[in-house]
Design a protein around this motif. Structure first.
Motif, PDB file in Angstrom:
ATOM      1  N   CYS A 152       7.220   6.515  51.651  1.00 38.99           N
ATOM      2  CA  CYS A 152       7.478   6.569  53.091  1.00 38.99           C
ATOM      3  C   CYS A 152       8.664   5.683  53.456  1.00 38.99           C
ATOM      4  CB  CYS A 152       6.246   6.093  53.858  1.00 38.99           C
ATOM      5  SG  CYS A 152       4.720   6.988  53.476  1.00 38.99           S
ATOM      6  N   ILE A 153       9.234   5.934  54.602  1.00 41.70           N
ATOM      7  CA  ILE A 153      10.294   5.076  55.127  1.00 41.70           C
ATOM      8  C   ILE A 153       9.684   3.702  55.417  1.00 41.70           C
ATOM      9  CG2 ILE A 153      11.946   4.773  57.007  1.00 41.70           C
ATOM     10  CD1 ILE A 153      11.785   7.882  57.349  1.00 41.70           C
ATOM     11  N   ILE A 154      10.358   2.642  54.990  1.00 44.94           N
ATOM     12  CA  ILE A 154       9.791   1.310  55.163  1.00 44.94           C
ATOM     13  C   ILE A 154      10.152   0.752  56.544  1.00 44.94           C
ATOM     14  CG2 ILE A 154       9.898   0.914  52.679  1.00 44.94           C
ATOM     15  CD1 ILE A 154      12.192  -1.081  53.182  1.00 44.94           C
ATOM     16  N   PRO A 155       9.400  -0.240  57.035  1.00 45.85           N
ATOM     17  CA  PRO A 155       9.641  -0.787  58.371  1.00 45.85           C
ATOM     18  C   PRO A 155      11.092  -1.207  58.585  1.00 45.85           C
ATOM     19  CG  PRO A 155       7.598  -1.654  57.482  1.00 45.85           C
ATOM     20  CD  PRO A 155       8.247  -0.876  56.373  1.00 45.85           C
ATOM     21  N   GLU A 211      10.766 -23.167  53.191  1.00 44.16           N
ATOM     22  CA  GLU A 211       9.510 -22.493  53.533  1.00 44.16           C
ATOM     23  C   GLU A 211       9.366 -22.194  55.022  1.00 44.16           C
ATOM     24  OE1 GLU A 211       6.499 -24.985  51.832  1.00 44.16           O
ATOM     25  OE2 GLU A 211       7.355 -24.787  49.830  1.00 44.16           O
ATOM     26  N   GLN A 212      10.179 -22.813  55.868  1.00 43.33           N
ATOM     27  CA  GLN A 212      10.056 -22.561  57.310  1.00 43.33           C
ATOM     28  C   GLN A 212      10.474 -21.142  57.670  1.00 43.33           C
ATOM     29  OE1 GLN A 212      12.999 -25.533  58.774  1.00 43.33           O
ATOM     30  NE2 GLN A 212      13.978 -23.815  59.832  1.00 43.33           N
ATOM     31  N   HIS A 213      11.128 -20.443  56.731  1.00 42.43           N
ATOM     32  CA  HIS A 213      11.542 -19.063  56.991  1.00 42.43           C
ATOM     33  C   HIS A 213      10.558 -18.047  56.400  1.00 42.43           C
ATOM     34  CE1 HIS A 213      15.250 -20.587  58.622  1.00 42.43           C
ATOM     35  NE2 HIS A 213      15.515 -21.218  57.495  1.00 42.43           N
ATOM     36  N   GLY A 214       9.369 -18.507  56.037  1.00 41.24           N
ATOM     37  CA  GLY A 214       8.310 -17.589  55.634  1.00 41.24           C
ATOM     38  C   GLY A 214       8.080 -17.457  54.148  1.00 41.24           C
ATOM     39  N   ARG A 215       8.903 -18.127  53.349  1.00 40.97           N
ATOM     40  CA  ARG A 215       8.694 -18.059  51.902  1.00 40.97           C
ATOM     41  C   ARG A 215       7.345 -18.678  51.559  1.00 40.97           C
ATOM     42  NH1 ARG A 215       8.324 -20.241  47.213  1.00 40.97           N
ATOM     43  NH2 ARG A 215       9.535 -19.528  45.422  1.00 40.97           N
ATOM     44  N   VAL A 216       6.638 -18.087  50.591  1.00 44.49           N
ATOM     45  CA  VAL A 216       5.352 -18.641  50.167  1.00 44.49           C
ATOM     46  C   VAL A 216       5.546 -20.080  49.710  1.00 44.49           C
ATOM     47  CG1 VAL A 216       3.558 -18.501  48.385  1.00 44.49           C
ATOM     48  CG2 VAL A 216       4.305 -16.440  49.565  1.00 44.49           C
ATOM     49  N   ALA A 217       4.654 -20.956  50.127  1.00 51.65           N
ATOM     50  CA  ALA A 217       4.786 -22.391  49.850  1.00 51.65           C
ATOM     51  C   ALA A 217       4.882 -22.665  48.352  1.00 51.65           C
ATOM     52  CB  ALA A 217       3.598 -23.143  50.441  1.00 51.65           C
ATOM     53  N   LEU A 221      12.459  -8.914  53.932  1.00 52.50           N
ATOM     54  CA  LEU A 221      11.408  -8.911  54.958  1.00 52.50           C
ATOM     55  C   LEU A 221      10.823  -7.509  55.148  1.00 52.50           C
ATOM     56  CD1 LEU A 221      13.014 -11.282  57.634  1.00 52.50           C
ATOM     57  CD2 LEU A 221      11.100 -11.789  56.092  1.00 52.50           C
ATOM     58  N   GLN A 222      11.646  -6.479  54.986  1.00 54.69           N
ATOM     59  CA  GLN A 222      11.135  -5.115  55.092  1.00 54.69           C
ATOM     60  C   GLN A 222      10.124  -4.817  53.994  1.00 54.69           C
ATOM     61  OE1 GLN A 222      15.346  -3.578  55.378  1.00 54.69           O
ATOM     62  NE2 GLN A 222      14.387  -2.054  56.705  1.00 54.69           N
ATOM     63  N   ILE A 223      10.446  -5.234  52.773  1.00 57.77           N
ATOM     64  CA  ILE A 223       9.531  -5.040  51.644  1.00 57.77           C
ATOM     65  C   ILE A 223       8.242  -5.818  51.879  1.00 57.77           C
ATOM     66  CG2 ILE A 223       9.202  -5.468  49.176  1.00 57.77           C
ATOM     67  CD1 ILE A 223      12.280  -5.028  48.893  1.00 57.77           C
ATOM     68  N   LYS A 224       8.395  -7.052  52.352  1.00 58.43           N
ATOM     69  CA  LYS A 224       7.212  -7.897  52.620  1.00 58.43           C
ATOM     70  C   LYS A 224       6.320  -7.257  53.681  1.00 58.43           C
ATOM     71  CE  LYS A 224       5.795 -12.281  54.668  1.00 58.43           C
ATOM     72  NZ  LYS A 224       6.225 -13.459  55.459  1.00 58.43           N
ATOM     73  N   GLU A 259       9.412  -7.957  61.282  1.00 62.82           N
ATOM     74  CA  GLU A 259       9.592  -9.079  62.194  1.00 62.82           C
ATOM     75  C   GLU A 259      11.085  -9.300  62.451  1.00 62.82           C
ATOM     76  OE1 GLU A 259       9.123 -12.955  59.628  1.00 62.82           O
ATOM     77  OE2 GLU A 259       7.692 -11.456  58.903  1.00 62.82           O
ATOM     78  N   THR A 260      11.397 -10.236  63.322  1.00 67.94           N
ATOM     79  CA  THR A 260      12.795 -10.536  63.639  1.00 67.94           C
ATOM     80  C   THR A 260      13.537 -11.016  62.395  1.00 67.94           C
ATOM     81  OG1 THR A 260      12.162 -11.169  65.881  1.00 67.94           O
ATOM     82  CG2 THR A 260      14.314 -11.922  65.096  1.00 67.94           C
TER      83      THR A 260
END
Length: 580
Positions: free
Chosen positions: A388-391, A28-34, A234-237, A13-14
């Protein structure tokens, strides 16, 4: 030809370029688990003491206020280089809150390896121009010696509090302020102003200054931006998202793990993969100060660890200590992730045989890529592969002549590009230009691309290009022979180096630590040589001989210090009058 990540394993993602790491990790607004869905992010493996996600937020805030008062730092005044903090400590659950408190003030954290000698720490203090140093009581003598040699004032040395179980009868010196004191003082101070960052500041501003071990000369300071860490998290996620969603239980809306935080938090592997990616996705990390086999196994049993983040020497230690391991219940472990140094196919297969219910995953990355570039997907395991190469990453395989290699199973230098490739080396323009160009990073590692049975492209790291042995013009990868030797029952650990040979130019020589099962040196040497001759091509045979040692010199992350071994071998040959 540019090799790309498998699309079926997720898309990146961005990646925000205007926020600091502390904002990304604590909001948490940046995607971290609540907070209410996550496990406690950091738990002390010695005492069981734990911080909840909300407590971490409060500690970071109080610490930032206390540090601002102590050093006169303000979030929006000066550059990050005016606020460089060196950290020289064993692993603790207070490390990450301290790191993020420095980031909250717009500063840079420079973590130093706890195994450093005084001269090594002195180099980092001087090179980083650190304004303060946090250490701990066990490392205080080394810190004081390094500080004295660097002209670093004792008044800028502070202590990170450690459990009494670690300190034993050691008394805490009263002349140094502690992290706990600064945090307590910060609780009563007024709130700090927000960091006012515009677009691109997270990309331009350094967050960490980690020192790469390097293949020559003194370690170089690697400038890692806020966006680099955010991107790799974020790539790992993204890479693991579908799998983690697939293994959710009905009782939990998210899948979380209990991971072992044993590896040094100063090393990029632990710093990003365990400390940031783990906490971001809601995992719990059980932190241990150092590796000791029995306490390590006891922690797995007591805390019901599900994920092991290890390096190959620890895996080999487990395999060579079956009597010790059998005394502990390791049944909760679902997967093992290894990195920092290659894990050979033979060793991986041996571990899989002993622990058939554990998924063996391997990753590849560098400090200069802010860690993970490739990783084994949980549903696509190929032993010996780095996955594999990650995103978000793309890669090329380049020949020594600078030509792109487009075919499979053809070795060349692994060159990569992605959002976590770092800013460069501190005050080292020459090394930066040699390594980074147009966003691409030359890794210095030789790799091949192969297709897995599932049809995906896997990366196999062959060896460091400069460490390949040339036997009559044919390449021999030390890592290949080392992996094969470790499958021999007489070998507890090993390294392979090149030694001069009049007819072949170079030939391989094995440096071996014998296992308890080995017999005499003569019998073991003959058996080890035959083990290679029976399975490898003639140019890979150990024509340089077998030498037995008490220990193979390695870095804390498990990388063989091959240059040191070569220097020792060269000196030994000089003393005996052997032609170099």
């Amino acid at each position: 030809m540019v090799f790309l990540p498998p699309k079926e394993y997720g898309q990146l993602e961005t990646v925000s370029d205007h926020i600091p790491i502390c904002e990304f990790m604590l909001n948490e607004q940046h995607g971290r688990v609540a907070h209410d869905l996550s496990r406690d992010p950091y738990t002390c493996g010695i005492t069981g003491r734990s911080y909840s996600s909300r407590e971490v937020v409060d500690r970071v805030d109080s610490l930032a206020r206390g540090l601002a008062k102590e050093f006169g730092w303000a979030p929006n005044k000066g550059t990050e280089w005016d606020k460089t903090m060196a950290i020289f400590s064993v692993n603790t659950i207070d490390s990450l809150p301290l790191f993020w408190a420095v980031h909250r003030l717009g500063g840079v954290v420079s973590p130093a390896n706890a195994a450093y000698s005084a001269p090594e720490l002195r180099h980092q203090l001087l090179d980083s121009k650190a304004k303060a140093l946090f250490t701990c009581i066990p490392l205080l003598p080394t810190a004081l010696e390094a500080a004295a040699k660097a002209g670093f004032p004792k008044s800028r040395i502070y202590l990170i509090d450690l459990p009494q179980e670690i300190l034993g009868s050691t008394k805490t010196p009263t002349e140094y302020k502690s992290l706990a004191q600064i945090l307590e003082a910060g609780k009563s101070l007024p709130p700090l102003e927000d960091l006012k960052w515009g677009p691109g500041e997270g990309t331009r501003r350094a967050a960490f200054l980690c020192y790469s071990s390097g293949t020559s000369g003194l370690p170089k300071g690697v400038m890692i931006s806020h966006r680099n860490v955010i991107a790799n998290t974020l790539q790992i996620k993204a890479y693991e998202k579908k799998h983690r969603e697939a293994v959710r239980t009905r009782s939990s809306p998210v899948h979380t793990d209990i991971a072992l935080g044993l590896l040094p938090q100063s090393h990029i592997y632990a710093l990003v993969v365990i400390c940031h990616a783990g906490a971001y996705r809601g995992d719990q990390t059980v932190v241990l100060p150092k590796f000791e086999l029995k306490s390590y196994l006891a922690s797995i049993q007591h805390f019901k660890i599900t994920s092991l983040f290890l390096v190959p020497p620890i895996i080999i230690n487990m395999l060579r200590s079956p009597d010790v391991c059998s005394k502990y219940d390791l049944s909760t472990v679902r997967e093992l992730f290894t990195g920092a140094a290659p894990l050979g196919t033979e060793t991986a297969a041996e571990f899989q045989k002993v622990y058939p219910n554990v998924l063996i995953r391997q990753g590849y990355g560098l400090t200069e890529t802010c860690t993970v570039v490739t990783s084994t997907h949980p549903t696509d395991i190929l032993l010996g592969s780095s996955g594999c190469i990650i995103p978000g990453f793309e890669a090329r395989i380049m020949s020594p002549e600078g030509q792109e290699i487009t075919s499979y199973d053809t070795p060349g230098e692994f060159v990569v590009r992605g959002p976590s490739v770092v800013l460069g080396y501190l005050n080292n323009e020459k090394a930066t230009k040699e390594t980074f160009e147009d966003g691409w990073m030359r890794t210095g590692d030789e790799a091949v691309i192969r297709r897995s049975p599932k049809g995906t492209e896997h990366v196999f790291i062959v060896d460091r290009i400069k460490e390949l042995i040339k036997v009559k013009g044919m390449q021999v990868a030390p890592a290949e022979l080392e992996a094969h030797l470790l499958a021999h029952p007489a070998v507890a650990d090993c390294a392979v180096i090149a030694v001069p040979d009049e007819t072949a130019g170079e030939v391989p020589k094995a440096i071996v630590v014998k296992s308890p099962a080995a017999g005499s040196d003569e019998a073991a040497s003959e058996s080890i040589r035959k083990h290679v001759q029976d399975h490898k091509a003639r140019h890979k045979w150990l024509k340089g001989g077998v030498k037995f040692v008490d220990a193979v010199p390695k870095s804390p992350s498990g990388k063989i210090l091959r240059r040191l071994i070569r220097d020792q071998e060269k000196e030994a040959r000089r003393k005996t009058g052997v032609k170099l």
